[in-house]
Scaffold this motif. Structure first.
Motif, short mmCIF file in Angstrom:
data_model
loop_
_atom_site.label_atom_id
_atom_site.label_comp_id
_atom_site.label_asym_id
_atom_site.label_seq_id
_atom_site.Cartn_x
_atom_site.Cartn_y
_atom_site.Cartn_z
N LEU A 88 0.83 -1.21 0.00
CA LEU A 88 0.00 0.00 0.00
C LEU A 88 0.87 1.26 0.00
O LEU A 88 0.57 2.23 -0.72
CB LEU A 88 -0.92 0.00 1.21
N LYS A 89 1.93 1.25 0.78
CA LYS A 89 2.82 2.42 0.83
C LYS A 89 3.50 2.66 -0.52
O LYS A 89 3.90 3.79 -0.82
CB LYS A 89 3.87 2.23 1.92
N ASN A 90 3.61 1.59 -1.31
CA ASN A 90 4.18 1.72 -2.65
C ASN A 90 3.09 1.86 -3.72
O ASN A 90 3.32 1.59 -4.90
CB ASN A 90 5.08 0.53 -2.96
N ASN A 91 1.90 2.27 -3.25
CA ASN A 91 0.79 2.61 -4.15
C ASN A 91 0.30 1.43 -4.99
O ASN A 91 -0.02 1.58 -6.18
CB ASN A 91 1.16 3.78 -5.05
N LYS A 92 0.20 0.27 -4.37
CA LYS A 92 -0.35 -0.91 -5.03
C LYS A 92 -1.70 -1.25 -4.44
O LYS A 92 -1.91 -1.15 -3.23
CB LYS A 92 0.59 -2.12 -4.85
N HIS A 93 -2.63 -1.66 -5.29
CA HIS A 93 -3.86 -2.26 -4.80
C HIS A 93 -3.49 -3.62 -4.24
O HIS A 93 -2.51 -4.25 -4.69
CB HIS A 93 -4.87 -2.43 -5.94
N VAL A 94 -4.27 -4.12 -3.27
CA VAL A 94 -3.90 -5.38 -2.62
C VAL A 94 -5.09 -6.33 -2.52
O VAL A 94 -6.17 -5.96 -2.08
CB VAL A 94 -3.33 -5.15 -1.21
N PHE A 95 -4.83 -7.57 -2.93
CA PHE A 95 -5.74 -8.70 -2.74
C PHE A 95 -5.05 -9.60 -1.73
O PHE A 95 -3.93 -10.06 -1.96
CB PHE A 95 -5.94 -9.42 -4.08
N CYS A 96 -5.70 -9.88 -0.58
CA CYS A 96 -5.03 -10.64 0.47
C CYS A 96 -5.91 -11.79 0.97
O CYS A 96 -7.12 -11.63 1.14
CB CYS A 96 -4.68 -9.73 1.65
N GLU A 97 -5.28 -12.93 1.20
CA GLU A 97 -5.99 -14.05 1.80
C GLU A 97 -6.52 -13.67 3.17
O GLU A 97 -5.97 -12.80 3.83
CB GLU A 97 -5.03 -15.24 1.98
N LYS A 98 -7.55 -14.37 3.61
CA LYS A 98 -8.06 -14.17 4.96
C LYS A 98 -7.18 -14.89 5.97
O LYS A 98 -6.52 -15.87 5.60
CB LYS A 98 -9.52 -14.63 5.07
N PRO A 99 -7.16 -14.48 7.25
CA PRO A 99 -7.56 -13.14 7.69
C PRO A 99 -6.50 -12.13 7.32
O PRO A 99 -5.34 -12.48 7.10
CB PRO A 99 -7.65 -13.31 9.22
N LEU A 100 -6.90 -10.87 7.22
CA LEU A 100 -5.99 -9.83 6.77
C LEU A 100 -4.80 -9.67 7.71
O LEU A 100 -3.67 -9.48 7.26
CB LEU A 100 -6.75 -8.51 6.66
N ALA A 101 -5.05 -9.73 9.00
CA ALA A 101 -3.97 -9.52 9.99
C ALA A 101 -4.31 -10.26 11.28
O ALA A 101 -5.40 -10.83 11.41
CB ALA A 101 -3.79 -8.03 10.25
N LYS A 102 -3.40 -10.24 12.23
CA LYS A 102 -3.59 -11.00 13.46
C LYS A 102 -4.32 -10.24 14.55
O LYS A 102 -4.72 -10.83 15.55
CB LYS A 102 -2.22 -11.47 13.98
N THR A 103 -4.48 -8.91 14.39
CA THR A 103 -5.16 -8.12 15.42
C THR A 103 -6.15 -7.14 14.79
O THR A 103 -6.05 -6.82 13.60
CB THR A 103 -4.15 -7.32 16.27
N VAL A 104 -7.07 -6.66 15.62
CA VAL A 104 -8.03 -5.65 15.18
C VAL A 104 -7.30 -4.35 14.83
O VAL A 104 -7.61 -3.70 13.83
CB VAL A 104 -9.09 -5.38 16.28
N PHE A 105 -6.31 -3.99 15.65
CA PHE A 105 -5.54 -2.77 15.42
C PHE A 105 -4.85 -2.81 14.05
O PHE A 105 -4.92 -1.84 13.28
CB PHE A 105 -4.49 -2.59 16.52
N GLN A 106 -4.20 -3.92 13.73
CA GLN A 106 -3.52 -4.03 12.45
C GLN A 106 -4.50 -3.97 11.29
O GLN A 106 -4.25 -3.32 10.26
CB GLN A 106 -2.72 -5.34 12.39
N THR A 107 -5.63 -4.64 11.45
CA THR A 107 -6.66 -4.65 10.40
C THR A 107 -7.15 -3.24 10.12
O THR A 107 -7.23 -2.80 8.96
CB THR A 107 -7.84 -5.54 10.81
#
Length: 338
Positions: A88-107
């Motif tokens: 994202l910081k390099n201006n790319k759209h992202v398709f990610c497998e579930k779950p996105l991250a390990k915490t609510v804060f990161q998500t």
């Protein structure tokens, strides 16, 4: 293929990555230009199937400005946050497998970053794109208020994960389906144990309770000798069974119900003979068109990019909150408010 089609880089070519390469390669709105994996044997496998696709062992190649427009992430969950953030910081759209991250804060932080960068951040809850789950959605909507309970099973032998437990790995599917069908539960209770590695739960039961009293139960495991992927919904006058392991007729509707009838109708039941249970039985198989859910998910991701559609933040945040509550419940062995 259109000259100005979106360029996709797929990161991770283990279990799920090749399916992403296959589906994106078939879509006229994009082309896969790069596949990244640390295992050179997996890259040779991809190169043999798709000679036109570049391969690399260096993940940084994805983030070069001209390399691609979007990155599809198929990596262990522990790596999701760092890789998605960098993309994202390099201006790319992202398709990610579930779950996105390990915490609510990161998500939440990743979705905020996507909004700042005006990029699509798509979390692949594949089952939500199946026609069968769409059918269940209509079923639940039609019978809203009369559903008694839901039971879900996602059981098999392996694949054992090293960085997440079975709840994050398998129950995230069922949680996303429940949120899609019924909305957010009020509280969660989770019970489980690590039988092979006592630090990682490999078999677990989740109880998700809704404000109206409805209880949904999910059993997930890496330890079962046979594979089960099914959902049973019990309503007042109807029951529905969905078995994803079947190649056809995955859904059965049972016109079954039970009611208590008195003979005759006294002010109270003095003996067993004063009442009977009346049963109604019948069933049918609805005709549901077949489609590959992952294909539909990939198409939706591309559509969101091409039409500047907003990200579905709420679903991913709700799933993250339930996963976090499940983890807390495992530790405390008590119900946790979501």
């Amino acid at each position: 293929m259109a000259k100005n089609s979106l360029k996709i880089a797929v990161v991770g070519c283990g279990y799920w990555g090749p399916n992403l390469v296959r589906n994106f390669s078939k879509d006229k709105n994009c082309r896969v230009v790069l596949v990244v994996d640390r295992d050179n044997s997996r890259l040779k496998y991809i190169k043999k199937l798709y000679p036109q696709v570049e391969v690399s062992e260096n993940i940084s190649d994805c983030f070069v400005k001209s390399t691609c427009d979007a990155v599809a992430v198929s990596l262990p969950v522990s790596m999701h946050y760092a890789v998605v953030e960098k993309a994202l910081k390099n201006n790319k759209h992202v398709f990610c497998e579930k779950p996105l991250a390990k915490t609510v804060f990161q998500t939440a932080r990743l979705f905020r970053l996507a909004k700042e960068k005006k990029k699509v951040l798509f979390v692949d809850y594949t089952y939500l794109y199946s026609n069968e789950i769409g059918y269940l959605k209509k079923f639940c909507k039609k019978l809203a208020g009369s559903i008694h309970m839901i039971d879900m099973r996602r059981l098999s032998f392996g694949i054992f994960q090293k960085d997440i437990n079975v709840i994050f790995d398998l129950a995230s599917h069922d949680i996303s389906i429940l949120v899609y069908l019924l909305g957010q539960p009020e509280k969660v209770f989770a019970s489980g144990r690590g039988h092979i590695n006592n630090k990682i739960v490999d078999d677990a039961h989740l109880f998700l309770v809704y404000k109206n009293g409805l209880i949904a139960h999910a059993h997930v495991s890496w330890l079962f000798p046979k594979k089960f992927r099914d959902i049973t919904i019990i309503a007042k006058n109807k029951m529905i069974f969905y078995d994803d392991t079947r190649s056809r007729d995955k859904i059965e509707i049972f016109d079954k119900g039970v009611s208590l009838e008195s003979l005759p109708k006294p002010s109270y039941y003095a003996t067993y003979r004063d009442f009977i249970y009346k049963y109604r039985v019948g069933n049918f198989l609805p005709k549901i068109n077949k489609k590959e859910p992952l294909k539909a998910a990939c198409e939706d991701f591309l559509k969101r990019i091409l039409h500047n559609q907003s990200n579905d933040v709420n679903l991913s945040l709700n799933v993250a909150k339930i996963l976090a509550a499940s983890e807390e419940s495992l530790r405390k062995q008590s119900f946790i408010i979501v």
